[in-house]
Design a protein around this motif. Structure first.
Motif, PDB file in Angstrom:
ATOM      1  N   LYS A  13      49.001-111.617 -69.800  1.00  0.00           N
ATOM      2  CA  LYS A  13      50.259-110.866 -69.754  1.00  0.00           C
ATOM      3  C   LYS A  13      51.125-111.188 -70.967  1.00  0.00           C
ATOM      4  O   LYS A  13      51.664-110.281 -71.615  1.00  0.00           O
ATOM      5  CB  LYS A  13      51.009-111.219 -68.467  1.00  0.00           C
ATOM      6  N   VAL A  14      51.261-112.459 -71.273  1.00  0.00           N
ATOM      7  CA  VAL A  14      52.116-112.867 -72.392  1.00  0.00           C
ATOM      8  C   VAL A  14      51.524-112.440 -73.728  1.00  0.00           C
ATOM      9  O   VAL A  14      52.236-111.998 -74.631  1.00  0.00           O
ATOM     10  CB  VAL A  14      52.331-114.401 -72.354  1.00  0.00           C
ATOM     11  N   GLY A  15      50.206-112.564 -73.850  1.00  0.00           N
ATOM     12  CA  GLY A  15      49.570-112.275 -75.137  1.00  0.00           C
ATOM     13  C   GLY A  15      49.193-110.827 -75.341  1.00  0.00           C
ATOM     14  O   GLY A  15      48.641-110.477 -76.391  1.00  0.00           O
ATOM     15  N   GLY A  16      49.452-109.972 -74.355  1.00  0.00           N
ATOM     16  CA  GLY A  16      49.093-108.567 -74.496  1.00  0.00           C
ATOM     17  C   GLY A  16      47.596-108.334 -74.441  1.00  0.00           C
ATOM     18  O   GLY A  16      47.092-107.339 -74.974  1.00  0.00           O
ATOM     19  N   ALA A  17      46.858-109.254 -73.793  1.00  0.00           N
ATOM     20  CA  ALA A  17      45.409-109.136 -73.706  1.00  0.00           C
ATOM     21  C   ALA A  17      45.008-108.314 -72.484  1.00  0.00           C
ATOM     22  O   ALA A  17      45.834-108.003 -71.630  1.00  0.00           O
ATOM     23  CB  ALA A  17      44.775-110.530 -73.650  1.00  0.00           C
ATOM     24  N   THR A  18      43.714-108.017 -72.402  1.00  0.00           N
ATOM     25  CA  THR A  18      43.196-107.206 -71.301  1.00  0.00           C
ATOM     26  C   THR A  18      42.047-107.941 -70.620  1.00  0.00           C
ATOM     27  O   THR A  18      41.074-108.308 -71.294  1.00  0.00           O
ATOM     28  CB  THR A  18      42.684-105.844 -71.817  1.00  0.00           C
ATOM     29  N   PRO A  19      42.123-108.171 -69.308  1.00  0.00           N
ATOM     30  CA  PRO A  19      40.990-108.765 -68.602  1.00  0.00           C
ATOM     31  C   PRO A  19      39.971-107.693 -68.222  1.00  0.00           C
ATOM     32  O   PRO A  19      40.330-106.634 -67.710  1.00  0.00           O
ATOM     33  CB  PRO A  19      41.633-109.394 -67.356  1.00  0.00           C
ATOM     34  N   LEU A  20      38.701-107.960 -68.492  1.00  0.00           N
ATOM     35  CA  LEU A  20      37.628-107.024 -68.189  1.00  0.00           C
ATOM     36  C   LEU A  20      36.488-107.781 -67.511  1.00  0.00           C
ATOM     37  O   LEU A  20      36.389-109.006 -67.617  1.00  0.00           O
ATOM     38  CB  LEU A  20      37.108-106.352 -69.467  1.00  0.00           C
ATOM     39  N   THR A  21      35.623-107.054 -66.836  1.00  0.00           N
ATOM     40  CA  THR A  21      34.492-107.663 -66.146  1.00  0.00           C
ATOM     41  C   THR A  21      33.184-107.226 -66.784  1.00  0.00           C
ATOM     42  O   THR A  21      32.967-106.028 -67.019  1.00  0.00           O
ATOM     43  CB  THR A  21      34.483-107.274 -64.654  1.00  0.00           C
ATOM     44  N   VAL A  22      32.305-108.182 -67.053  1.00  0.00           N
ATOM     45  CA  VAL A  22      30.974-107.881 -67.583  1.00  0.00           C
ATOM     46  C   VAL A  22      30.115-107.343 -66.444  1.00  0.00           C
ATOM     47  O   VAL A  22      29.950-107.992 -65.411  1.00  0.00           O
ATOM     48  CB  VAL A  22      30.328-109.136 -68.194  1.00  0.00           C
ATOM     49  N   LEU A  23      29.536-106.154 -66.640  1.00  0.00           N
ATOM     50  CA  LEU A  23      28.777-105.501 -65.575  1.00  0.00           C
ATOM     51  C   LEU A  23      27.272-105.495 -65.816  1.00  0.00           C
ATOM     52  O   LEU A  23      26.494-105.266 -64.886  1.00  0.00           O
ATOM     53  CB  LEU A  23      29.251-104.059 -65.404  1.00  0.00           C
ATOM     54  N   THR A  24      26.849-105.721 -67.056  1.00  0.00           N
ATOM     55  CA  THR A  24      25.421-105.636 -67.380  1.00  0.00           C
ATOM     56  C   THR A  24      24.917-106.963 -67.925  1.00  0.00           C
ATOM     57  O   THR A  24      25.686-107.911 -68.134  1.00  0.00           O
ATOM     58  CB  THR A  24      25.167-104.532 -68.420  1.00  0.00           C
ATOM     59  N   GLN A  25      23.606-107.009 -68.195  1.00  0.00           N
ATOM     60  CA  GLN A  25      22.966-108.223 -68.691  1.00  0.00           C
ATOM     61  C   GLN A  25      22.847-108.247 -70.209  1.00  0.00           C
ATOM     62  O   GLN A  25      22.178-109.117 -70.767  1.00  0.00           O
ATOM     63  CB  GLN A  25      21.571-108.355 -68.073  1.00  0.00           C
ATOM     64  N   SER A  26      23.499-107.328 -70.898  1.00  0.00           N
ATOM     65  CA  SER A  26      23.294-107.202 -72.338  1.00  0.00           C
ATOM     66  C   SER A  26      23.796-108.394 -73.140  1.00  0.00           C
ATOM     67  O   SER A  26      23.346-108.622 -74.267  1.00  0.00           O
ATOM     68  CB  SER A  26      23.977-105.925 -72.850  1.00  0.00           C
ATOM     69  N   MET A  27      24.718-109.193 -72.573  1.00  0.00           N
ATOM     70  CA  MET A  27      25.253-110.347 -73.303  1.00  0.00           C
ATOM     71  C   MET A  27      24.800-111.685 -72.696  1.00  0.00           C
ATOM     72  O   MET A  27      25.381-112.722 -72.967  1.00  0.00           O
ATOM     73  CB  MET A  27      26.776-110.277 -73.345  1.00  0.00           C
ATOM     74  N   GLU A  28      23.753-111.651 -71.871  1.00  0.00           N
ATOM     75  CA  GLU A  28      23.212-112.910 -71.363  1.00  0.00           C
ATOM     76  C   GLU A  28      22.558-113.688 -72.504  1.00  0.00           C
ATOM     77  O   GLU A  28      22.036-113.108 -73.443  1.00  0.00           O
ATOM     78  CB  GLU A  28      22.177-112.628 -70.258  1.00  0.00           C
ATOM     79  N   PRO A  29      22.552-115.022 -72.442  1.00  0.00           N
ATOM     80  CA  PRO A  29      23.137-115.847 -71.376  1.00  0.00           C
ATOM     81  C   PRO A  29      24.613-116.197 -71.599  1.00  0.00           C
ATOM     82  O   PRO A  29      25.209-116.848 -70.766  1.00  0.00           O
ATOM     83  CB  PRO A  29      22.282-117.113 -71.445  1.00  0.00           C
ATOM     84  N   THR A  30      25.173-115.749 -72.717  1.00  0.00           N
ATOM     85  CA  THR A  30      26.556-116.126 -73.033  1.00  0.00           C
ATOM     86  C   THR A  30      27.543-115.575 -72.025  1.00  0.00           C
ATOM     87  O   THR A  30      28.422-116.299 -71.531  1.00  0.00           O
ATOM     88  CB  THR A  30      26.929-115.629 -74.443  1.00  0.00           C
ATOM     89  N   LEU A  31      27.406-114.271 -71.710  1.00  0.00           N
ATOM     90  CA  LEU A  31      28.322-113.605 -70.791  1.00  0.00           C
ATOM     91  C   LEU A  31      27.508-112.866 -69.729  1.00  0.00           C
ATOM     92  O   LEU A  31      27.308-111.656 -69.824  1.00  0.00           O
ATOM     93  CB  LEU A  31      29.227-112.631 -71.548  1.00  0.00           C
ATOM     94  N   PRO A  32      27.061-113.552 -68.692  1.00  0.00           N
ATOM     95  CA  PRO A  32      26.264-112.895 -67.651  1.00  0.00           C
ATOM     96  C   PRO A  32      27.118-111.963 -66.804  1.00  0.00           C
ATOM     97  O   PRO A  32      28.349-112.032 -66.834  1.00  0.00           O
ATOM     98  CB  PRO A  32      25.739-114.075 -66.822  1.00  0.00           C
ATOM     99  N   PRO A  33      26.484-111.073 -66.045  1.00  0.00           N
ATOM    100  CA  PRO A  33      27.251-110.173 -65.164  1.00  0.00           C
ATOM    101  C   PRO A  33      28.157-110.956 -64.225  1.00  0.00           C
ATOM    102  O   PRO A  33      27.790-112.018 -63.715  1.00  0.00           O
ATOM    103  CB  PRO A  33      26.151-109.437 -64.386  1.00  0.00           C
ATOM    104  N   GLY A  34      29.350-110.404 -63.995  1.00  0.00           N
ATOM    105  CA  GLY A  34      30.326-111.073 -63.149  1.00  0.00           C
ATOM    106  C   GLY A  34      31.315-111.926 -63.909  1.00  0.00           C
ATOM    107  O   GLY A  34      32.290-112.408 -63.341  1.00  0.00           O
ATOM    108  N   THR A  35      31.086-112.114 -65.219  1.00  0.00           N
ATOM    109  CA  THR A  35      32.018-112.901 -66.034  1.00  0.00           C
ATOM    110  C   THR A  35      33.279-112.098 -66.314  1.00  0.00           C
ATOM    111  O   THR A  35      33.218-110.910 -66.647  1.00  0.00           O
ATOM    112  CB  THR A  35      31.367-113.303 -67.366  1.00  0.00           C
ATOM    113  N   LEU A  36      34.420-112.747 -66.178  1.00  0.00           N
ATOM    114  CA  LEU A  36      35.680-112.119 -66.556  1.00  0.00           C
ATOM    115  C   LEU A  36      35.963-112.467 -68.012  1.00  0.00           C
ATOM    116  O   LEU A  36      35.994-113.640 -68.380  1.00  0.00           O
ATOM    117  CB  LEU A  36      36.827-112.606 -65.685  1.00  0.00           C
ATOM    118  N   VAL A  37      36.131-111.464 -68.868  1.00  0.00           N
ATOM    119  CA  VAL A  37      36.444-111.677 -70.274  1.00  0.00           C
ATOM    120  C   VAL A  37      37.874-111.231 -70.539  1.00  0.00           C
ATOM    121  O   VAL A  37      38.304-110.190 -70.049  1.00  0.00           O
ATOM    122  CB  VAL A  37      35.454-110.928 -71.200  1.00  0.00           C
TER     123      VAL A  37
END
Length: 209
Positions: free
Chosen positions: A54-78
């Protein structure tokens, strides 16, 4: 005949109930420690998921696919923050619109940056778990660069739809915060009550004359 007065006998009164409050007290303090730990966890998650974006003007998103495994597996909040195109470097993880102006986005890693003579930029991206590169991406499609990620928390967001997304995480945080606060306050009250019971149960010494 000489007689000797009987020696006074000192007696003490003991009860079997004394050790029990002490044992319950130890378990109680363990419970308090766990409650305080839970409260700290809730505060940390609230800061990472609500306050900082909120303070930094950022956006929370959810990883839905396996394309960024193993760094960002599905279910990760970015949490993706604003970034200028000129500040994007090879190796950065960025979120971009699949088609400029449309809401669907992809979060992949930058593998090449191209700058034109007119000052414009284009980027080549690829998922860490993908064999092929993404189609070229222009600066207008970039929504932000990855600030940080929190594993598994994204499942909370994907489990709900519509307007519920806007309050599900804050609602859970408030609920956990209230539970932890209740446990701490009730624990203090119970501890004080048991301390008074233990003081009242202390053995009284008496002397027979």
């Amino acid at each position: 005949m000489t007689t000797t007065a009987p020696t006074p006998v000192q007696t003490t009164t003991t009860t079997d109930a004394t050790p029990a409050p002490r044992e319950r007290g130890v378990l109680h303090y363990i419970g308090m420690g766990l409650s305080i730990g839970l409260l700290g966890l809730v505060v940390a998650l609230a800061a990472l998921l609500i306050v900082v974006p909120k303070v930094g003007g950022a956006t929370p998103l959810t990883v839905l696919t396996q394309s960024m495994e193993p760094t960002l597996p599905p279910g990760t909040l970015v949490v993706v923050g604003p970034v200028k195109p000129a500040e994007i470097r090879v190796g950065d993880v960025v979120t971009y619109q699949i088609r400029s102006g449309e809401p669907d986005v992809i979060t992949h890693r930058v593998i090449d940056v191209t700058s034109a003579s007119d000052g414009s930029y284009s980027f080549t991206l690829k998922g860490d778990n993908n064999a092929a590169e993404d189609p070229p991406v222009v600066a207008e499609q970039i929504k932000g660069r990855l600030w940080y990620s929190v594993p598994f928390v994204g499942y909370v967001s994907t489990a709900v739809t519509g307007d519920t997304r806007s309050w599900i995480v804050p609602g859970l945080a408030v609920a956990l915060f209230g539970y932890a606060a209740f446990m701490i306050v009730s624990g203090v009250i119970v501890s004080m009550r048991r301390r008074r019971e233990m003081d009242a149960a202390e053995p009284a010494a008496s002397v027979d004359d």
